[in-house]
Design an enzyme around this catalytic site. Structure first.
Site, short mmCIF file in Angstrom:
data_model
loop_
_atom_site.label_atom_id
_atom_site.label_comp_id
_atom_site.label_asym_id
_atom_site.label_seq_id
_atom_site.Cartn_x
_atom_site.Cartn_y
_atom_site.Cartn_z
N ARG A 103 -43.84 54.39 31.34
CA ARG A 103 -42.43 54.68 31.66
C ARG A 103 -41.64 54.96 30.37
NH1 ARG A 103 -38.58 50.29 34.85
NH2 ARG A 103 -36.66 51.47 34.86
N ASN A 154 -38.29 40.71 28.21
CA ASN A 154 -38.93 41.11 29.47
C ASN A 154 -39.33 42.58 29.50
OD1 ASN A 154 -36.28 41.95 29.68
ND2 ASN A 154 -36.15 41.58 31.88
N TYR A 155 -38.74 43.38 28.64
CA TYR A 155 -39.11 44.80 28.49
C TYR A 155 -39.04 45.16 27.01
CZ TYR A 155 -38.85 46.20 33.47
OH TYR A 155 -39.07 46.37 34.82
N LYS A 177 -34.68 45.92 16.48
CA LYS A 177 -34.97 44.48 16.39
C LYS A 177 -35.56 44.09 17.75
CE LYS A 177 -34.31 39.88 16.36
NZ LYS A 177 -35.41 39.61 17.35
N THR A 180 -38.38 38.20 19.53
CA THR A 180 -39.49 37.58 18.79
C THR A 180 -40.72 37.50 19.69
OG1 THR A 180 -37.99 36.41 17.36
CG2 THR A 180 -40.20 35.49 17.57
N ASP A 215 -27.07 37.42 13.46
CA ASP A 215 -25.69 37.69 13.06
C ASP A 215 -25.65 38.65 11.87
OD1 ASP A 215 -25.14 35.92 15.03
OD2 ASP A 215 -23.96 34.53 13.81
N GLU A 250 -26.11 45.44 27.79
CA GLU A 250 -26.73 45.35 29.12
C GLU A 250 -27.19 43.92 29.27
OE1 GLU A 250 -26.39 47.63 31.23
OE2 GLU A 250 -26.14 49.50 30.11
N CYS A 284 -33.56 41.60 34.93
CA CYS A 284 -32.10 41.50 35.09
C CYS A 284 -31.70 41.94 36.48
CB CYS A 284 -31.40 42.36 34.04
SG CYS A 284 -31.86 44.08 34.10
N THR A 285 -32.43 42.93 37.03
CA THR A 285 -32.09 43.50 38.34
C THR A 285 -32.81 42.81 39.50
OG1 THR A 285 -33.82 45.08 37.88
CG2 THR A 285 -31.55 45.85 37.55
N GLU A 377 -28.23 32.59 37.06
CA GLU A 377 -29.38 33.50 36.99
C GLU A 377 -30.62 32.69 36.64
OE1 GLU A 377 -29.62 36.02 33.43
OE2 GLU A 377 -30.24 37.68 34.71
P1 NAP Z 1 -31.70 36.93 24.66
O1 NAP Z 1 -32.15 35.57 24.37
O2 NAP Z 1 -30.24 37.19 24.74
O3 NAP Z 1 -32.36 37.87 23.53
C1 NAP Z 1 -32.25 39.26 23.57
C2 NAP Z 1 -32.46 39.82 22.18
O4 NAP Z 1 -31.39 39.40 21.33
C3 NAP Z 1 -33.74 39.35 21.49
O5 NAP Z 1 -34.25 40.42 20.73
C4 NAP Z 1 -33.24 38.24 20.58
O6 NAP Z 1 -34.07 38.00 19.49
C5 NAP Z 1 -31.93 38.82 20.14
N1 NAP Z 1 -30.95 37.88 19.62
C6 NAP Z 1 -30.81 36.56 19.89
N2 NAP Z 1 -29.74 36.06 19.22
C7 NAP Z 1 -29.20 37.10 18.52
C8 NAP Z 1 -28.08 37.23 17.65
N3 NAP Z 1 -27.29 36.21 17.33
N4 NAP Z 1 -27.83 38.44 17.13
C9 NAP Z 1 -28.61 39.51 17.42
N5 NAP Z 1 -29.68 39.43 18.23
C10 NAP Z 1 -29.96 38.25 18.78
O7 NAP Z 1 -32.31 37.48 26.03
P2 NAP Z 1 -33.80 37.39 26.56
O8 NAP Z 1 -34.12 35.98 26.91
O9 NAP Z 1 -34.72 38.13 25.63
O10 NAP Z 1 -33.71 38.28 27.89
C11 NAP Z 1 -33.36 37.74 29.13
C12 NAP Z 1 -31.91 38.06 29.45
O11 NAP Z 1 -31.67 39.44 29.27
C13 NAP Z 1 -31.54 37.79 30.91
O12 NAP Z 1 -30.26 37.24 30.97
C14 NAP Z 1 -31.55 39.17 31.55
O13 NAP Z 1 -30.76 39.28 32.69
C15 NAP Z 1 -31.05 39.99 30.43
N6 NAP Z 1 -31.48 41.38 30.58
C16 NAP Z 1 -30.54 42.29 30.94
C17 NAP Z 1 -30.91 43.62 31.14
C18 NAP Z 1 -29.91 44.66 31.54
O14 NAP Z 1 -30.21 45.82 31.36
N7 NAP Z 1 -28.76 44.32 32.08
C19 NAP Z 1 -32.24 43.98 30.96
C20 NAP Z 1 -33.17 43.02 30.59
C21 NAP Z 1 -32.78 41.70 30.39
P3 NAP Z 1 -35.04 36.70 19.46
O15 NAP Z 1 -36.05 36.92 20.54
O16 NAP Z 1 -35.59 36.75 18.10
O17 NAP Z 1 -34.16 35.52 19.74
O1 G3H Z 2 -34.57 43.40 33.22
C1 G3H Z 2 -33.82 44.36 33.28
C2 G3H Z 2 -34.33 45.72 33.43
O2 G3H Z 2 -33.35 46.65 33.03
C3 G3H Z 2 -34.75 45.93 34.85
O3 G3H Z 2 -35.42 47.12 35.00
O4 G3H Z 2 -35.21 47.25 37.47
O5 G3H Z 2 -36.78 48.73 36.25
O6 G3H Z 2 -37.25 46.28 36.45
P1 G3H Z 2 -36.21 47.35 36.36
#
Ligand code: NAP
Ligand code: G3H
Length: 476
Positions: A103, A154-155, A177, A180, A215, A250, A284-285, A377
């Site tokens: 994809r 997750n992606y 970035k 991790t 940061d 997002e 997220c979706t 969530e």
């Molecule tokens: P996350 O903990 O917020 O981390 C996302 C990214 O941000 C990682 O690369 C993380 O790096 C980095 N990060 C953390 N603290 C940061 C800071 N202070 N400054 C800059 N970057 C920083 O999220 P996650 O656990 O990976 O993903 C799950 C969340 O993402 C869920 O809430 C999900 O709904 C949301 N999500 C939303 C979408 C959308 O399109 N709306 C899509 C996918 C996921 P590290 O891993 O090194 O901490």
């Molecule tokens: O986790 C958030 C992604 O943007 C969801 O994408 O609906 O294709 O799984 P997806």
């Protein structure tokens, strides 16, 4: 010793003094290490990217598109190899992991094609003021400069590619970035861009814990645009650090599936299960709550629970539907939500079982709005059914969420479906389908705490370019 992965910086692969070991969430196996970059190393990434931008933006769209098509071809060629690593690193079913790589290649190709079709416009001054009829404005789109792309666990590949490709095609340079847990996969994506022969400095990677360097990389004055996908708290924090710089966020979601009395319940059940439990709910979706008319709720619960009972629970390499969650903290959080619903009297249709970070799919009926599961969530395999008595009640509960990513409506009454869609405070409403991001040419955005800005290939290109107007008097 396992492999020491390197960052791709200014056309070279580089280690750092410090490293972070990466383990497979499902087995604990050590997968390798990635550099923990220092602030000085980040400075160098940004400085070399800035230097590279001048020549990169001077290339034609067609020339930049050629590099992107090459990178996409390499990803297609290596999809299984990269997918195998991705599957282990984030405990995603192997087939889905390969699908994520494919994809990504498709998005990169589409971005290249969309870029070459980008057009400006010419405006006539005389359209506003007769005295200005000899004035024209030539309006073009210009790259914003250096884009910092931050992807979630997750992606890690796909939500990196969906930022990188639209940024590059429009003449921007990029620092990625990756998360991790997902950074090895992010570096494999970088290998594809490196092999495609992108000029040095145009695309670079930064690894290190977000909590440590996050940061610094965001606040840095070299960055012109921050394109972030991840959780709402981190997104909000980044929003504050961004100051006046443009940003795309997002973030999280609490997507509702609203099921009306006339809905095709088999179709609804199939979509609810795929939507709620795919990748163990770590999307997220994901469908994160079902708002169902009380009169049909028993039937729907029965159909959904029959399908959930057929889901396989196990390891990513076996393509199990439900695999271990990304880490213990995530599994503990999901368990906390489940315990709260149990204590407050929700009906546990399919009971909670946990072994380490592997949580079997859980289904609750009769969830009420005093329970955390109605609002938070989970990012795990647990789905609450909330019974409602009217369309208005369903809309009200849906809109009460702090999130506003997506929602689904299941009904054959299409005028009503459109009326409901108009009232739902979300970025996208799906009629008779599960909530989902694709297809990737569609706009994808969140209202309220689900985000800011719009992605989707064309929309991402627009977001990461800025209008430049040159005004010219055709005759004095
Ligand atoms: P996350 O903990 O917020 O981390 C996302 C990214 O941000 C990682 O690369 C993380 O790096 C980095 N990060 C953390 N603290 C940061 C800071 N202070 N400054 C800059 N970057 C920083 O999220 P996650 O656990 O990976 O993903 C799950 C969340 O993402 C869920 O809430 C999900 O709904 C949301 N999500 C939303 C979408 C959308 O399109 N709306 C899509 C996918 C996921 P590290 O891993 O090194 O901490
Ligand atoms: O986790 C958030 C992604 O943007 C969801 O994408 O609906 O294709 O799984 P997806």
């Amino acid at each position: 010793m396992t492999k020491q992965y390197k960052n791709y910086v200014n056309g070279e692969w580089k280690l750092s003094k410090e490293e972070i070991k990466i383990y497979a969430p499902a087995t604990g196996e050590e997968l390798g290490s990635v550099p923990a970059m220092s602030q000085e190393e980040v400075d160098y990434v940004y400085a070399s990217a800035k230097v590279a931008q001048k020549a990169w933006r001077a290339l034609s769209y067609v020339e930049r598109a050629e590099y992107l098509h090459k990178a996409a071809d390499i990803l297609m060629r290596d999809a299984e190899k990269i997918g195998a690593v991705l599957s282990k690193e984030i405990a995603k079913g192997y087939k889905s992991a390969v699908g994520e790589v494919i994809r990504t290649a498709e998005i990169i190709n589409y971005a290249a094609e969309e870029g070459v079709r980008l057009e400006g416009e010419v405006l006539e001054g005389g359209s506003f003021d007769p005295a200005s009829k000899k004035k024209i404005a030539i309006v073009r789109r210009e790259p914003v400069g250096l884009v910092l792309a931050i992807s979630p666990f997750n992606y890690p590949i796909n939500l990196a590619g969906s930022k990188i490709a639209p940024a590059l095609i429009s003449g921007n340079v990029v620092a990625l970035k990756p998360p991790t847990q997902g950074s090895i996969s992010g570096l494999l994506l970088a290998e594809a861009f490196a092999e495609a022969g992108l000029p040095a400095g145009v695309f670079n990677t930064i690894t290190g814990r977000g909590s440590v360097i996050g940061d610094y990389i965001v606040e840095h004055e070299a960055v012109n645009y921050i394109n972030f996908t991840g959780s709402t708290p981190v997104g909000e924090h980044i929003g504050h650090l961004a100051g006046m710089r443009p940003i795309m966020l997002e973030l999280g979601g609490k997507d509702s599936a609203i099921i009306l009395e006339d809905a095709d319940l088999d179709l609804a059940a199939k979509n609810i299960v795929a939507g709620a439990y795919g990748y163990s709910g770590q999307r997220c979706t994901a469908v994160k709550r079902v708002l169902v008319m009380d009169s049909i709720a028993d039937k729907l619960v029965e159909k959904v629970s029959a399908l959930v009972n057929n889901l396989t629970v196990g390891m990513p390499e076996d393509n199990a539907d439900i695999t271990p969650l990304i880490d213990t903290k995530a599994a503990d959080y999901v368990e906390g939500l489940i315990k709260d619903a149990q204590e407050k009297g929700a009906k546990e249709v399919i009971s909670f079982k946990r072994e380490g970070n592997l949580i079997s799919p859980v289904l609750f009926d009769n969830v009420t709005t005093d329970m955390r599961l109605a609002w938070e969530e989970p990012f795990g395999p647990v789905l609450p059914f909330i019974r409602v008595n009217s369309v208005e009640e369903a809309i009200e509960i849906s809109n009460k969420s702090e999130y506003g990513l997506q929602a689904s409506v299941f009904t054959n009454n299409f005028p009503l479906a459109f009326k409901i869609a108009e009232q739902l405070e979300v970025g996208t409403v799906h009629i008779n389908n599960k909530t989902q991001r694709g297809t990737d040419n569609f706009p994808f955005l969140g209202a309220k705490k689900s985000g800011a800005g719009t992605q989707g290939v064309k929309y991402s290109i627009e977001a990461m370019t800025t209008v430049k107007s040159t005004v010219f008097d055709i005759a004095k």
